[in-house]
Design an enzyme around this catalytic site. Structure first.
Site, PDB file in Angstrom:
ATOM      1  N   SER A 252      -9.303  -0.576   7.617  1.00  0.00           N
ATOM      2  CA  SER A 252      -9.064  -0.732   6.445  1.00  0.00           C
ATOM      3  C   SER A 252      -8.089  -1.869   5.580  1.00  0.00           C
ATOM      4  O   SER A 252      -7.782  -2.206   4.548  1.00  0.00           O
ATOM      5  CB  SER A 252      -8.175   0.786   6.089  1.00  0.00           C
ATOM      6  OG  SER A 252      -8.573   1.939   6.427  1.00  0.00           O
TER       7      SER A 252
ATOM      8  N   SER B  46      -9.717   1.763   3.215  1.00  0.00           N
ATOM      9  CA  SER B  46      -8.673   2.114   2.542  1.00  0.00           C
ATOM     10  C   SER B  46      -7.758   1.717   1.823  1.00  0.00           C
ATOM     11  O   SER B  46      -7.054   2.216   0.782  1.00  0.00           O
ATOM     12  CB  SER B  46      -8.050   3.998   2.594  1.00  0.00           C
ATOM     13  OG  SER B  46      -6.953   2.989   4.344  1.00  0.00           O
TER      14      SER B  46
ATOM     15  N   LYS C 183       0.964  -1.144   0.477  1.00  0.00           N
ATOM     16  CA  LYS C 183       0.283  -0.147  -0.295  1.00  0.00           C
ATOM     17  C   LYS C 183       0.826   1.366  -0.079  1.00  0.00           C
ATOM     18  O   LYS C 183       1.535   1.484   0.634  1.00  0.00           O
ATOM     19  CB  LYS C 183      -0.882   0.292   0.990  1.00  0.00           C
ATOM     20  CG  LYS C 183      -2.014   1.470   1.490  1.00  0.00           C
ATOM     21  CD  LYS C 183      -2.922   1.017   2.453  1.00  0.00           C
ATOM     22  CE  LYS C 183      -4.085   2.264   2.347  1.00  0.00           C
ATOM     23  NZ  LYS C 183      -4.522   1.701   3.586  1.00  0.00           N
TER      24      LYS C 183
END
Ligand code: GLN
Length: 478
Positions: free
Chosen positions: A178, A154, A79
């Site tokens: 997330s 997210s 990420k």
């Protein structure tokens, strides 16, 4: 080699049997990821130089007869809130569009030492704020299972990469759900470890008392392997725990007989949907494995959303103060005064959700309101944590939904921040308490949308969580 069906174990077996080299695998994985990316926008950047350098090191170790490491040759995605030395790290924000970090996060160092091959950086909501990945400055991610739907957020890009099978495993970050929520929406495994289990060194701060790094994988075993590698004390993060890290995968024996499971009344009362049915079916499967299930109560749940969105925004407003146009790349042009430069840089650089949170966070921390909001929220956080410790006097693990609904359509909630916040109801409680929690796939709706079941355990008891999830996973594939 069949990129789509690789696991950590099958990569290692293939390498040791010389069916393929790590370099061949990395080249193929990069090609596959590049070809698949226009569909989902899961990757913001692929980095062949670094991936191939990682792979060459693995091949050299194998050629020398050395152990190539627990993640030898495994193609993985990271990420884009986790910093990578010399490799652009944007946090999904225009503010960091050209930011090249001068160091690696500890999780990255550990992954590479174990032979992992980092293919690239994945898309995410700006500074990890969001539940749909629609807050990225670089366009939303599409759910590989249903391209008109969100992948969750997210860490949507990491979940989508694993679901699309362009990466065998991925790293995400979780502050209020997330990792678990996108894992649930994309039909993969996602793990939020105990707060402090994994070093946050190099994880861009959103809400420091809630931020975690954790893995995505297609199997519980692979997720457990990755956690075993990245977990453990790190002198660079004073909040990382000294607690010893067990060999998680060695403990996955399929035997969960006699484990006591709690089903929180407050999480099930509004769940009459297909999601609810799938969770209850999952609970039945656990009963058949010999678990004892009882209803429990977590009474402070009703206050969790308000509590989280005060604490998380307060911490965010403080953490994001560093993006001032002086230290991190982006600066708005044509400012006359210093104050003007700050204002324009932050005004032009941050997206709407970050600005909303900075304003909310600044408000709850301001002199006249600190006691009424921030201090009150801290007290409520203690009540939420106490609910869990009380429950764990009675049960070994808690089983719950991850999200009230499966993946929603792109655009469906984007104009209604409160509706978006409410979708985090089942994940933020575990985050506020700092306990380990994960999402494991438990079937799909009639429309084929994946649903994840959440498992939560005591602080530092990831072992019980993995054992349950692994045993459950086997009931699903049979
Ligand atoms: N959806 C939550 C939020 O928007 C959680 C985000 C996260 O865990 N990083 O804050």
């Amino acid at each position: 080699m069949q990129i789509e069906s690789l696991t950590i174990a099958s990569v290692k077996a293939g390498l040791l049997a010389r069916h393929f080299s790590a370099t061949e695998l990395a080249a193929e994985a990069l090609r596959f990821a590049e070809a698949g990316n226009p569909k989902t926008n899961a990757y913001l950047l692929l980095n062949p130089e670094r991936a191939l350098a990682n792979a060459r090191r693995v091949d050299e170790r194998i050629a020398r007869g050395e152990d190539p490491g627990a993640l030898a040759g495994v193609p993985l995605a990271v990420k884009d809130v986790i910093v990578t030395k010399g490799v652009r790290t944007t946090c999904g924000s225009h503010l960091l569009e050209h930011y090249i970090p001068p160091y690696d996060a500890t999780a990255i160092t550990r992954i590479e030492a174990a032979g992992g091959v980092i293919l690239g950086k994945t898309n995410c909501d700006e500074f990890a704020m969001g539940s749909s990945n629609e807050n990225s400055a670089f366009g939303p991610v599409r759910n590989p299972v249903a391209l008109d739907r969100v992948p969750g957020g997210s860490s949507g890009g990491s979940a989508a990469a694993v679901a699309q099978r362009t990466a065998v495993v991925a790293l995400g970050s979780d502050t209020g759900g997330s990792i678990r929520q996108p894992a649930s929406f994309c039909g993969v495994v996602g793990v939020t470890p105990t707060y402090g289990r994994v070093s946050r060194y190099g994880l861009t701060a959103f809400a420091s008392s809630l931020d975690h790094i954790g893995p995505f994988a297609r199997t519980v075993r692979d997720a457990a392997t990755v956690l075993g590698i990245i977990a453990g004390r790190d002198p660079c993060d004073a909040t990382s725990a000294e607690a010893p890290v067990p060999d998680y995968t060695a403990l996955l024996d399929g035997n969960v007989k006699g484990l006591k499971l709690g089903l929180p009344r407050e999480y099930l009362k509004d769940l009459t949907s297909e999601t609810g049915d799938l969770i209850l079916r999952g609970v039945d499967a656990l009963k058949r494995l010999g678990c004892e299930v009882r209803e429990i109560s977590l009474p402070a749940t009703d206050y969790a959303i308000a509590c989280y969105y005060i604490i998380a925004t307060a911490e965010a407003s403080s953490n994001l103060a560093r993006y001032d146009g002086v230290r991190y790349t982006f600066r708005s042009a044509n400012s006359v005064t210093l104050a003007d430069m700050y204002r324009r840089t932050r005004g032009d650089g941050f997206g709407a959700e970050c600005k909303r949170r900075i304003m909310l966070g600044t408000y709850v921390l301001s002199a006249g309101y600190y006691d009424a909001y921030y201090l009150k929220a801290q007290k409520v956080r203690a009540l939420i944590a106490r609910d869990f410790s009380n429950a764990f006097q009675e049960v070994d693990a808690i089983v719950a939904p991850v999200s009230p609904f499966p993946a929603f359509k792109l655009g469906e909630k984007v104009d209604d921040p409160v509706a978006m916040y409410l979708s985090d109801i089942y994940t933020i409680t575990g985050s506020l308490a700092g306990i380990p929690c994960m999402s494991v796939p438990c079937g799909a709706t009639r429309d084929g949308l994946p649903v994840g079941m959440q498992i939560l355990t005591r602080h530092f008891d990831e072992t019980t969580m993995f054992r349950l999830a692994d045993a459950f996973e086997h009931t699903q594939s049979n």
